[in-house]
Write an enzyme that holds these catalytic residues in place. Structure first.
Site, short mmCIF file in Angstrom:
data_model
loop_
_atom_site.label_atom_id
_atom_site.label_comp_id
_atom_site.label_asym_id
_atom_site.label_seq_id
_atom_site.Cartn_x
_atom_site.Cartn_y
_atom_site.Cartn_z
N LYS A 74 0.80 -1.23 0.00
CA LYS A 74 0.00 0.00 0.00
C LYS A 74 0.83 1.28 0.00
CE LYS A 74 -3.91 -2.17 2.39
NZ LYS A 74 -5.07 -1.85 1.56
N GLY A 135 -1.39 -1.33 14.97
CA GLY A 135 -0.77 -1.27 13.65
C GLY A 135 -0.53 0.15 13.21
N THR A 161 6.85 -1.73 16.10
CA THR A 161 7.93 -0.77 15.86
C THR A 161 7.42 0.61 16.29
OG1 THR A 161 8.71 -2.08 14.00
CG2 THR A 161 9.51 0.19 14.16
#
Length: 272
Positions: A74, A135, A161
């Site tokens: 994406k 996310g 992360t």
């Protein structure tokens, strides 16, 4: 559904890695058929390292009029598109590309709008809502934008992360002003709408994106994953009496808009 494919049939493809989970073809093909649109959607498995080569091939195929984009492409396709719709450029992620009549490939962003439409069609209230999003990738960015636009009062972003979560939060606070978006832990609070915008749940061996013991009645849980329709996270939430919404809600929420986008150019009599 009886689909007649001829040499005049135009193609929409959906690209991703993996691609076995893609449900868009099953949802959008009946929409094309109901409109007598001579377009067929099919999935293509394209690895990240092959994306540039595959993209060049898709651009050369003149009857490919749409490219649906799923994980992990994406963000990467932004640099491959010839042009970007302002929302795709603003969000920094693209999930559908349309071939324009002059051959230009233009990227659009419908993930967020489709996600919000899918939830509101089920009666979910977003105005003033406290949300936890798991996310910080391309789909998550589009969904964050749409949730904030829909009026959520607080959006906490949790990501493995942390730097990626910080980047997303800075982008959203910059776009909307104020301080409604925050980096946090994947730990739900009472009454929250929990959004899993990660790929965790595609495989039975995946860990949960948030612990089971954090799920309590009064919360609602929504997925971007549509296959399996009910992920381990949704099953756990449903077993605890929570309202759950699968990734099929997002797919249905955006399928008509994507069909409109392609048919606006490729279903006109003058283009046949």
């Amino acid at each position: 559904m009886d689909v007649k494919v001829t040499g005049a049939t135009r193609l929409m493809v959906v690209i991703g890695d993996p691609i076995v989970q893609a449900r868009t073809p099953a949802v959008i093909n009946p929409i094309f058929a109901a409109r007598d649109a001579d377009i067929v959607c099919l999935p293509l498995h394209i690895r990240a390292e092959d994306l540039a080569a595959a993209w060049a091939g898709l651009k050369a195929m003149q009857n490919v009029v749409g490219i649906g984009v799923t994980l992990p492409h994406k963000v990467a396709v932004l640099d491959l598109c010839d042009r970007l719709d302002p929302l795709a450029e603003t969000v920094g992620a693209c999930n559908i590309v349309r071939r324009e009549p002059d051959g230009v490939l233009r990227g659009y962003q419908y993930d967020g709008a489709g996600f919000v439409t899918g939830l509101t069609n089920r009666g979910v209230t977003l105005e003033g809502r406290d949300c936890l999003m798991l996310g910080a990738g391309g789909a998550a960015t589009g969904i964050a934008y749409a949730l904030l636009k829909a009026g959520v009062s607080r959006l906490t972003v949790a990501n493995r992360t942390v730097a990626n979560a910080e980047t997303l939060v800075a982008k959203m606070n910059g776009l909307f002003g104020g301080n409604r978006t925050h980096v946090g832990a994947p730990a739900p609070r009472a009454g929250q709408l929990i959004v899993n915008a990660t790929s965790l749940g595609l495989r039975p061996t995946d860990p949960l994106p948030t612990p089971f013991d954090g799920l309590e009645p009064g919360m609602e849980v929504a997925e971007v994953i549509a296959q399996p329709e009910f992920t381990p996270l949704l099953e756990a939430a449903r077993a605890r009496g929570l309202a759950v919404y699968s990734g099929m809600e997002m797919i249905h929420g955006q399928a008509t808009a994507i069909a409109d986008l392609l048919c606006d150019v490729w279903c006109r009599p003058e283009t046949d």
